[in-house]
Structure formats: structure tokens, C-alpha cells
Scaffold this motif. Structure first.
Motif, PDB file in Angstrom:
ATOM      1  N   PRO A 439      34.112  87.501  53.952  1.00 31.84           N
ATOM      2  CA  PRO A 439      33.712  88.893  53.752  1.00 31.84           C
ATOM      3  C   PRO A 439      32.223  88.921  53.384  1.00 31.84           C
ATOM      4  O   PRO A 439      31.695  87.915  52.917  1.00 31.84           O
ATOM      5  N   GLU A 444      30.922  95.479  51.875  1.00 32.43           N
ATOM      6  CA  GLU A 444      32.309  95.914  51.944  1.00 32.43           C
ATOM      7  C   GLU A 444      33.146  95.577  50.722  1.00 32.43           C
ATOM      8  O   GLU A 444      34.331  95.298  50.832  1.00 32.43           O
ATOM      9  N   ALA A 446      34.657  97.125  48.438  1.00 32.08           N
ATOM     10  CA  ALA A 446      35.901  97.861  48.228  1.00 32.08           C
ATOM     11  C   ALA A 446      36.985  97.462  49.218  1.00 32.08           C
ATOM     12  O   ALA A 446      38.168  97.604  48.947  1.00 32.08           O
ATOM     13  N   GLU A 447      36.551  96.954  50.352  1.00 29.53           N
ATOM     14  CA  GLU A 447      37.498  96.682  51.432  1.00 29.53           C
ATOM     15  C   GLU A 447      38.130  95.296  51.353  1.00 29.53           C
ATOM     16  O   GLU A 447      39.056  95.004  52.083  1.00 29.53           O
ATOM     17  N   VAL A 449      40.077  92.071  51.210  1.00 28.40           N
ATOM     18  CA  VAL A 449      41.507  91.817  51.102  1.00 28.40           C
ATOM     19  C   VAL A 449      41.693  90.503  50.337  1.00 28.40           C
ATOM     20  O   VAL A 449      41.060  89.502  50.679  1.00 28.40           O
ATOM     21  N   LYS A 524      44.253  95.017  61.107  1.00 29.45           N
ATOM     22  CA  LYS A 524      42.905  95.589  61.048  1.00 29.45           C
ATOM     23  C   LYS A 524      41.875  94.720  61.757  1.00 29.45           C
ATOM     24  O   LYS A 524      40.682  95.023  61.745  1.00 29.45           O
ATOM     25  N   TYR A 526      41.220  91.511  60.923  1.00 21.74           N
ATOM     26  CA  TYR A 526      40.666  90.478  60.043  1.00 21.74           C
ATOM     27  C   TYR A 526      41.340  89.136  60.314  1.00 21.74           C
ATOM     28  O   TYR A 526      42.461  89.091  60.819  1.00 21.74           O
TER      29      TYR A 526
END
Ligand code: WT7
Length: 671
Positions: A439, A444, A446-447, A449, A524, A526
Motif C-alpha cells: 500500500p 490511501e 484509510a483504505e 486492508v 477490489k 488488490y
């Protein structure tokens, strides 16, 4: 810089180097690029870079390389396919020196900026080394190597614990064009002797977790079986005297006499920078080769963007320099970016399980990069060891080397990072030179995972392959993880065996780099790494071929056959589990097991020793004589009700035999 002014000034003896540190004249350099700060990308943002790098990798990386590196002469071709097959070549025709990029360019602008903070094993005795001091050490070491005839292309092993001097040794090789191969100080004499080398730089002893490790003694043993080694340079980490023979040279004494200026060798972009041995699924460890410009650029750019490194930050990667993580994110990436990089010499539990966090507080570390195995170990000791210390300096946390399980991720994120820091799970390999899937914190937070590497870095185009070698499109699918386009950090070859390189990485899926890992693409889009697809296991983030462990046990006169598999281990991630066949059932079984363990420790390293050894009458083999390790894995993970297809077994009754032996072992040892 506040840090420079406030830093502790220990006697230079603590560096393992009693040198006078005056002002170091900077070698005059021709330069055609503007560099100095962290490697920066052209204006844009994640989406723009990702799209551009995927559409036009050569154009994208050419632009980045011109701005981020200091060149002696510019390259004429950004990227070219390798005529012999395999990885592409980058920045052809360009010339540069990696040590100039990591040192001189920063010394010109801010000589007193702290380059390294050596967090020594002894708590509270950190040593700060400025860029000027590191350049001085590097030049003196480079001149010493030259004095003993070491030249461009020669192979120098660095068998040292992490310290400013070992970093200087890497950079000194880079300065004169020698090729370094850092050998983790936990590897045995036999492992060291198996590397292709002309000379060795070592310490008299190392210190780790309060214990002495006899490095020089191990080198002496290795040298006996390695006539190619001409010189052994011995530095002092402790005050203890060790035996010195004809080949041995006291390093600091020579450095004190050497000049503190050393003109850098102008290297071709594609000259070898280093090799680093790593395990594959078959045969002996292979020397993965990285070259100058592409590797340096990729480690610097990923260091800046994956960790959101900003100038002035203190970057704390606790990996040892014996692994690729230490090369890319302790030494080359951070130093190319002019960062302050922490060298962690100790262990996470010495003198107590608060060591990391006490260090974070004392050194005001902004990015902390470590391995899941350490996190799993520490979470058992409880939160108090973390909460005792102020971690408000932390901004980014990183995880590397093995899958991070959800429990460890949550603890790292919530307890260590107070739910405030970004946590990046970074997937990459010795071969990829730098982080490939992770990431990106600045974009990002907040996004993100939990426990997922998520997104490809700029220019990395991951694809998933099915069993027939076809690309799997769409989302919510799993397959073999390959990378479709070249990127600058990719390894170029296996030293001395290019065909093996091509076969291992480019043959299974022609036109693609095969990583050896499996991955799942989420709904999504990922990526989640699902683990190795070959006979490579990962013990505490250290990669090992099960065949290597079997080979190490093969010479035992009473043990004709062995089979090693990886099994889930609560702290180590994976451990080695061995099944062995004895010539005759003897009363000395326990003794034989101990001998086997000693053999693995002395032929490879202590961490490779199997946790469990179960004696069986015979191994499960197919009619063509191949050991069915898949079946052993099912036994050990207790999935014997789901053995899969066993029709190719030579004699299916072997399954019950092995299950019984395992059951008996389990009762005896409370496994
Ligand atoms: C193998 C590479 C990456 C530098 C240190 C290890 C495994 C690595 C992750 C991760 C799941 C990971 C892979 C890979 N691995 N990072 N974030 N999640 N697995 O380098 O010794 O070359 O080992 O480590 O299986 O292939 P290495």
C-alpha cells in the motif's frame, strides 16, 4: 539539523575505527543531474505515475533516473531486452558511482547530517555517524582494499554484524567497483566457504543479545576449504584478541594509515554492484546479481514512496545487512535519499522485550520496518512493554519477509502504532531488488486492508497465471504470481549460471517473471500473497530450500533418506519438519537426531535446524520414485482425512505407517 547537534559523541573507538575525523575533501565530480534530496517523481500523483509507468516503463523510469541519480555520463537507452533471455537491462551507456550517490552528493550539501545511527547491542550506547564521517570511513576502507590489490570486479565477502564499518565496507566496494557479497553473520563456515569470493572482511567477534559470536574463528574454518581467498581483513568489534595468520590484515590499523580521499570508479549502469546468495527450490543457494543504476534507483524510489519518507526523518529498518532488506532499506535506498538510517545490531528481546520501543523513543524513529516473526514474538510478552515508551515519533510501520497474520497485523497497528500510523505490508524478494507490492501510505491510509500487500508499485504489472500458463483475468481469483513488465530493480542473473536464472524465473511462463509465490486478487483488485508454490520455506523471514536441509543431513551414515517440509509455527511463521528413514532401528535414535541437527547447523545455519524429526520405515514415494511431500504436509497439518489423490503412490499402505509414526511421536513429545 537538530539531530546532528544533539547526537551522542562516543569515542570513535566504538565505531571499531580509531580514526582522526577531519574535514573530508570531496572528490571533484562531473555531474549532469540535479540530485541531493530524496528521489522524487515528476509532478503527478499515484494514479498518474501508475498509469504512465505501466504504459511506458522506459520513458517513466528514464525521467525518474535523470532526476534522482547523479550520473558521470548520461545513458542513451533506458531499457533493452536481454539478448540471452531473462531480465531487461537498464540505462545503457550511463556511467555513475553508487557510493557518490549515497555519500558525496550529501556531503557537499549537508556534511554534518547524520547518515547512520548505530544502535549497538549494548543498550543506550548508540553511535551517530555523519555523512562526512561515513565518506571518510568508506574512502579509507576503499584505499585499504586497493592497497591489497583488490580491483574492479573482484568479489569481497562481508561477514560482519551490522555497523557503520560494515556499511562502509559495502560502500567501499561500490567505490572501487569491487562486488560485495554480504554473508549473514549467522551462516556457518561451510556456507561461507561455498560462496565465490576473493577476500573477506570480518570482525574479530560479533555481539548479539549480550552473547559473543566468534566470527573470525568461523572465517578461519571457511578459509581452510577455500583456497581462492587471498586476504582476510579483520576489524575489532570487541577488545578480545583473536588468532591472526599470514592472510589476516588488521583493518583499522590499515585504515588509519590510508588516505581519506579515494577517487570513485566510474561504473557502467549494468556493471555488477553485488551478489547475494539466496535459496531456491533445488540445489545450493544461488548468487543473485544486482547491477548499479537500476538497483539503486529502484531501492531509493521505493524507500521514499512506500514509507512516505521525508527529509529529516529517522528511518529504522531493523533487518540485518546480510539480507536483501538490509541492502535496500538499511543501506542503499535510505543513503541515496540522504536519510538518517538506523543500524540495529541487537535482538527484539535484549535486554528485555521493550528494546524496539525504547529505541523508537530514544532515537525518535519515524518509520519502523520489521518482520512479522518479531511482532509475533513480542505480542506474547504483552502490551506493557510497548506502552511504557513514547512512540509519538512513529508515522509509518512496515512489515516484510513473510505473510503477516491478522493477529500480528492488528497488534502492530493498534498497540505499536496506536491506530494512528500507517502500516504497510510489503511484498518483494531478493530477486526483485525492492518492494513490488505494498500500500502507499500517503495516498490511501484509510483504505488499507489488514494483512494485505494490496497494490503494485509504479511500473510493476502483476498477473496471475493458471495451471496451463494462461493469464487469469478478472477479480476474486487466485493463481501463480508473475510480473509482466521489466522494472529497474530486477536481478539480472545468477552469478556464473545465466541459464539457471532463465530457467528458474522465465521458463514456466514465457515472457513473464515468475515469482514462485501464489496470490489472490480480491474483488477490489488488490493482491494478497498466499505463499510459496515451490519447495521453498520461510523460517522467521529467512528463505530456505527444503532440499538444502535434506542435503545437509544426507551424509549421515545411518540415515539413508530424509524428507523435509515446512509446517506452520506460531512464532517463526514456518518451521522445518523432517521425516527420516534409519538404516536399522537402533536404540540410539535420539542420538542420531541430535547429530542430524548439528549437521544442519554446521552446514547451513542454526535457524535451519528442523524442530521435529520423525522416524519412519519408508517415505511416501510415487511409482517414478519422487517423494510425495504434499502428503507429509497433510500429515503434519493434521488433514489426513483429506489426503487428496494418492493413486500414484508406489504403495498406498505407506500412508497409515506414516500416520502411526507421527501419532506416536506426537504422544511422546506433546507436539
Ligand atoms: C519470499 C522472498 C522481501 C525481502 C525479504 C525476503 C516471502 C516476502 C512477503 C509478504 C508474504 C512475503 C515470499 C517471497 N515474502 N514478503 N509481505 N507477504 N510473503 O526476501 O528471502 O528473497 O524471500 O518471502 O514468499 O517469495 P527473500
Amino acid at each position: 539539523m537538530a539531530l546532528a547537534a544533539a547526537r551522542a559523541r562516543l569515542p570513535l573507538r566504538a565505531l571499531g575505527c580509531p580514526l582522526p575525523h577531519g574535514l573530508v575533501p570531496v572528490a571533484a565530480r562531473r555531474c549532469c543531474g540535479e540530485a541531493g534530496g530524496p528521489a522524487a517523481l515528476p509532478p503527478g500523483g499515484y494514479g498518474v505515475w501508475q498509469e504512465r509507468a505501466a504504459r511506458d516503463p522506459a520513458g517513466f523510469w528514464a525521467e525518474v533516473a535523470r532526476g534522482a541519480l547523479r550520473w558521470d555520463s548520461p545513458f542513451h537507452t533506458a531499457c533493452q531486452a536481454c539478448p540471452a533471455g531473462g531480465a531487461a537491462r537498464w540505462f545503457l551507456g550511463g556511467r555513475l558511482n553508487v557510493s557518490v550517490n549515497c555519500l558525496d552528493q550529501h556531503v557537499e550539501k549537508s556534511p554534518d547530517r547524520v547518515a547512520l545511527i548505530w544502535e549497538r547491542d549494548e543498550p543506550g550506547t548508540a553511535v551517530h555517524v555523519t555523512y562526512r564521517e561515513l565518506l571518510d570511513l568508506t574512502c579509507r576502507l576503499a584505499n585499504t582494499l586497493k592497497k591489497y590489490g583488490i580491483q574492479k570486479g573482484d568479489k569481497v565477502a562481508i561477514y560482519m554484524s551490522v555497523s557503520p564499518l560494515s556499511v562502509a565496507a559495502m560502500l567501499a566496494c561500490a567505490r572501487i567497483g569491487a562486488v560485495h557479497t554480504v554473508v549473514f553473520a549467522g551462516f556457518s563456515a561451510e556456507s561461507l566457504a561455498g560462496r565465490i569470493i576473493d577476500s573477506v572482511i570480518t570482525y574479530n567477534q560479533a555481539v548479539r543479545g549480550g552473547r559473543i559470536i566468534e566470527l573470525k574463528r568461523t572465517v578461519d574454518e571457511a578459509v581452510k576449504n577455500c583456497p581462492s581467498i587471498k586476504h582476510v581483513f579483520v576489524a575489532q568489534r570487541t577488545d578480545n584478541k583473536v588468532w591472526m595468520g599470514d592472510r589476516d590484515i588488521p583493518l583499522e590499523e590499515e585504515m588509519a594509515k590510508a588516505a581519506s580521499v579515494c577517487a570513485p570508479e566510474s561504473m557502467d549502469s549494468e556493471d555488477m554492484l553485488f551478489m547475494l546468495y539466496t535459496s531456491g527450490s533445488t540445489g545450493k543457494p544461488k548468487g543473485i546479481v544486482h547491477t548499479q543504476a537500476g538497483y539503486l534507483l529502484y531501492s531509493a524510489v521505493t524507500h521514499k514512496y512506500v514509507f512516505d519518507y521525508q527529509q529529516g526523518d529517522v528511518f529504522g529498518c531493523v533487518a540485518d545487512i546480510g539480507w536483501i532488506t538490509g541492502h535496500s532499506y538499511v543501506v542503499y535506498g535510505p543513503l541515496c535519499n540522504g536519510a538518517t538510517s538506523v543500524l540495529f545490531e541487537s535482538t527484539p528481546v535484549y535486554p528485555d522485550p521493550g528494546r524496539y520501543w525504547e529505541m523508537v523513543q530514544r532515537l525518535k524513529i519515524n518509520q519502523f520496518y520489521g518482520a512479522p516473526t518479531a511482532i509475533r514474538l513480542l505480542l506474547n510478552y504483552g502490551e506493557e512493554w510497548v506502552k511504557k515508551y513514547d512512540r509519538s515519533s512513529l508515522k509509518t510501520l512496515g512489515s516484510v519477509g513473510e505473510p503477516i497474520n491478522n493477529e500480528a497485523w492488528q497488534w502492530f497497528y493498534h498497540v505499536v502504532g496506536e491506530g494512528r500510523c500507517t502500516l504497510v505490508d510489503t511484498w518483494w524478494q531478493t530477486e526483485t531488488g525492492g518492494i513490488c507490492i505494498a500500500p502507499r501510505p500517503s495516498e490511501e491510509k484509510a483504505e488499507i486492508v489488514p494483512a494485505m500487500a494490496m497494490r503494485p508499485f509504479f511500473g510493476i504489472v502483476p498477473v496471475l497465471m493458471d495451471d496451463n500458463g494462461k493469464v487469469i483475468e478478472g477479480v476474486d481469483v487466485s493463481g501463480a504470481l508473475c510480473i509482466a513488465q521489466p522494472w529497474p530493480g530486477m536481478a539480472r542473473t545468477i552469478f556464473g549460471d545465466h541459464q539457471r536464472f532463465v530457467d528458474a524465473y522465465f521458463k514456466a511462463y514465457p515472457g513473464y517473471y515468475f515469482t514462485g509465490d501464489g496470490a489472490y486478487r480480491t474483488k477490489k483488485g488488490y493482491y494478497q500473497i498466499t505463499g510459496r508454490m515451490d519447495d521453498v520455506i520461510n523460517i522467521s523471514g529467512h528463505r530456505l530450500g527444503t532440499a538444502e536441509i535434506e542435503d545437509a543431513m544426507a551424509d549421515h551414515p545411518e540415515v539413508p533418506e530424509t524428507a523435509v517440509i515446512g509446517y506452520p509455527h506460531k512464532i517463526k511463521g514456518e518451521g522445518a519438519f523432517a521425516f527420516i528413514v534409519l538404516k536399522e532401528q537402533t536404540a540410539h535414535t535420539d542420538h542420531v537426531k541430535e547429530e542430524l541437527k548439528t549437521m544442519v547447523a554446521s552446514k547451513i545455519a542454526k535457524y535451519a535446524v528442523p524442530d521435529h524429526i520423525v522416524v519412519v520405515k519408508r517415505l511416501p514415494k510415487t511409482r517414478s520414485g519422487k517423494i510425495m511431500r504434499r502428503l507429509l504436509r497433510k500429515v503434519v497439518t493434521e488433514q489426513s482425512n483429506n489426503m487428496g489423490d494418492v493413486t500414484t503412490l508406489d504403495d498406498p499402505s505407506v500412508v497409515k505407517e506414516i500416520l502411526d509414526a507421527y501419532q506416536k511421536y506426537k504422544e511422546k513429545t506433546s507436539l
